[in-house]
Structure formats: structure tokens, C-alpha cells
Scaffold this active site. Structure first.
Site, PDB file in Angstrom:
ATOM      1  NE  ARG A 242     -30.551  63.257 -26.526  1.00 18.60           N
ATOM      2  CZ  ARG A 242     -29.439  63.825 -26.953  1.00 18.60           C
ATOM      3  NH1 ARG A 242     -28.785  63.305 -27.992  1.00 18.60           N
ATOM      4  NH2 ARG A 242     -28.959  64.901 -26.369  1.00 18.60           N
TER       5      ARG A 242
ATOM      6  CD  GLU B 245     -27.312  56.435 -25.297  1.00 17.78           C
ATOM      7  OE1 GLU B 245     -26.624  57.277 -24.676  1.00 17.78           O
ATOM      8  OE2 GLU B 245     -27.675  56.586 -26.470  1.00 17.78           O
TER       9      GLU B 245
ATOM     10  CG  HIS C 275     -24.620  59.144 -27.104  1.00 15.46           C
ATOM     11  ND1 HIS C 275     -25.779  59.221 -26.374  1.00 15.46           N
ATOM     12  CD2 HIS C 275     -24.530  60.320 -27.783  1.00 15.46           C
ATOM     13  CE1 HIS C 275     -26.378  60.377 -26.600  1.00 15.46           C
ATOM     14  NE2 HIS C 275     -25.624  61.068 -27.453  1.00 15.46           N
TER      15      HIS C 275
END
Length: 321
Positions: A238, A267, A286
Site C-alpha cells: 500500500r 491515488e 496500481h
């Protein structure tokens, strides 16, 4: 009256139909834009079940406003975007999707390691910019992967899968975890190290630990200073496990050689993000679990969790407070 389920991102018709057999369903139709908080709060207020994902922040205030909610099923392994304590206090179950994305995310982790080590993005840019001239002995030389030392921080399912890939490349694999994994040590041939020793001796450091209060900014300025100046750092856990300002400084000042990142503190990042100004970092949006087969299985698992929660059945993969 059928139970009502809200899906926070556009899903394939077959996934929606699984839930529609037993429930009334509505869905945020955007594929790339998250549902606005005010709409999410409104839907949580009236829903029996929520099918969400990692980009949806479900707060205590939203949960406290729920009138009928029994299940929040997230299409992700991580669940730090959901207030677990607030849900538990209301007797609302949480489900997630561990296991199904392990091998796919490990593939991506190792791809980042290899791309950063062999400077693949720089090579592509050299071609795009007409900088590839005659053969030169040390043009874009990178790091050997084989027979180097791989240090893994976080020896869960994904960490073990990355370790197996490392052993396939004849790497020496060491790991740090909050508890020893004796079975993995024997089965894979890895060795436990304290965190400082791992950072100081590894050629590659892969972070696959979950995000918790203890792992917030685990990789900070002090940690990067302990790494070899020839080392490469990879993060597929993360974003908030890393202090990005400290990482930028370490990369810019040559404290470490390179980095590969699939996750970020905030993000999505923009094209003006400072890390994008550096040549020695490989960045991805991601996509750790983003294979067609894996994402389909995640969506199917999440739909099943929604139905299990509404029926009052035991969840296949519950999250506990």
C-alpha cells in the site's frame, strides 16, 4: 421486497446478474471514476449490501447512517479504506478477496523488480528519443538479478509467492515478518532477518506487508539510508507504507539505485508527481492484480460475499476487527 445492493463501480453484466437473481441492484456506471462520497453515503444509508473496491472510502459517519446494511464486500485484499471498528459496532460484516490475487500480484512485483534492475523504462525512452546510437560497452547497464540477495518485508501469501520467484532466479532470499514463518523457511528455503539487517544487506527490497498503524511509513528516510546505494526498492503493498518524500530524496541523492512502485499514498497520481521526474524509478497505476482472469475471480468472489451476507450465511473470507 427484495434486499437492495449498491455496486460502486461498473461490473460485467454476468457479475451483476448473479446478485440480481436475489436482490434489487443499482450500480455506479463509471468504470474509471469513483462514486462521489455524497452518493456513496446516500446509497449506504438505504442499502442491505455494498459491493465496493479499494478506491471507496467508507467512513464511520457513512456506516452510522446506514439503516439496513448487513454486508460490505470489497473487491480487494486490503480493507483499510473501510472503518472496520464502526462496522463491527453495528454488527455489519466485512468481506475481502485474499488468496485469489496472490500469484498475479507476485508476477507484477517481480516484473517491477526486473524492469527497475535492467532499466527497461529508460531503454524504451532512449529509443523514443533517438538516443540509441552505436553499441557502447556500458550503455544502460543495470543490476544482475540472478544470484543476488532479495529481501522481502511481509511474508504473507504474496511475500511467499515473490520468494518462490526469487528462488527460481537463483537468488538468496531473506525476509522480515512480525512473526517467523518456519514452514516457509523450510518449504521455500528462505531465511529470517531482523529488519535493519535485511535493509543493510539486500540487493533488492520488496515490500509486501499489509498497511497498518505499525507499517505506516515503515520505509522512511532512516530506512532508505540503511539500504545499499546499489539496491533497488519495490513496493506493491500500500502506498502509505512508504514516505514518498523520503523515497524521492533517496533516489535523487543516490542513496539507493532505483525503485519500482505500483502503489502511492494518494491515488491516482498526476503527471506532475515528483517521482516521475526521476529516471531511476518505474511507476505503474496500481495494477498488481490486473489480469483478466484474476479480476474476474475477484468480482465473482465479491458478489458471492454480498449474497452470503444478505442471506445470513458464513462468509468465505470475513474481515475481523
Amino acid at each position: 421486497m427484495k434486499p437492495y445492493v449498491f455496486i460502486t463501480r461498473r461490473m460485467p453484466a454476468a457479475i451483476v446478474e448473479m446478485i440480481e437473481r436475489e436482490c434489487e441492484v443499482s450500480m455506479w456506471e463509471e468504470e474509471e471514476t469513483p462514486v462521489p462520497d455524497e452518493i456513496l453515503a446516500r446509497e449506504i444509508k438505504r442499502a442491505d449490501g455494498i459491493f465496493c473496491n479499494v478506491s471507496d472510502t467508507i467512513t464511520k459517519e457513512m456506516i452510522d447512517g446506514a439503516e439496513r446494511l448487513t454486508i460490505i464486500a470489497t473487491m480487494a485484499v486490503g480493507y483499510n479504506n473501510i472503518d472496520i471498528e464502526a462496522a463491527a459496532a453495528r454488527g455489519i460484516q466485512i468481506a475481502h478477496t485474499p488468496g485469489v490475487l496472490t500469484e498475479t500480484t507476485a508476477d507484477l512485483t517481480f516484473a517491477l523488480l526486473m524492469a527497475a534492475a535492467r532499466r527497461l523504462p529508460e531503454g524504451m525512452e532512449a529509443i523514443k528519443n533517438d538516443e540509441w546510437g552505436a553499441w557502447a560497452p556500458f550503455f544502460l547497464t543495470g543490476q544482475d538479478i540472478h544470484h543476488s540477495r532479495l529481501g522481502i518485508i511481509g511474508m504473507g501469501r504474496i511475500g511467499e509467492a515473490v520468494a518462490r520467484r526469487g528462488k527460481g532466479f537463483s537468488m538468496e532470499v531473506v525476509y522480515h515478518n512480525r512473526s517467523r514463518k518456519h514452514e516457509a523457511e523450510e518449504a521455500i528455503g528462505v531465511r529470517y532477518q531482523e529488519l535493519d539487517e535485511l535493509l543493510e544487506t539486500s540487493d533488492f527490497v520488496c515490500l509486501t506487508a499489509p498497511y497498518t498503524n505499525e507499517t505506516h511509513h515503515l520505509m522512511n528516510a532512516e530506512a532508505f539510508k540503511k539500504m545499499k546505494d546499489s539496491a533497488i526498492f519495490v513496493n506493491t503493498s500500500r502506498g502509505s507504507t512508504v514516505d514518498e518524500k523520503a523515497l524521492f530524496t533517496a533516489l535523487k541523492n543516490g542513496e539507493i539505485r532505483g525503485a519500482g512502485l505500483d502503489v502511492f499514498e494518494q491515488e491516482p497520481i498526476s503527471s506532475s508527481h515528483p517521482l516521475l521526474s526521476l529516471p531511476n524509478v518505474t511507476l505503474l497505476p496500481h495494477i498488481g492484480s490486473a489480469s483478466e482472469k484474476t479480476r474476474w475471480r475477484m468480482a465473482e468472489m465479491t458478489a458471492n460475499h454480498v449474497l452470503q451476507g444478505i442471506r445470513g450465511e458464513a462468509l468465505d473470507h470475513p474481515v475481523k476487527e
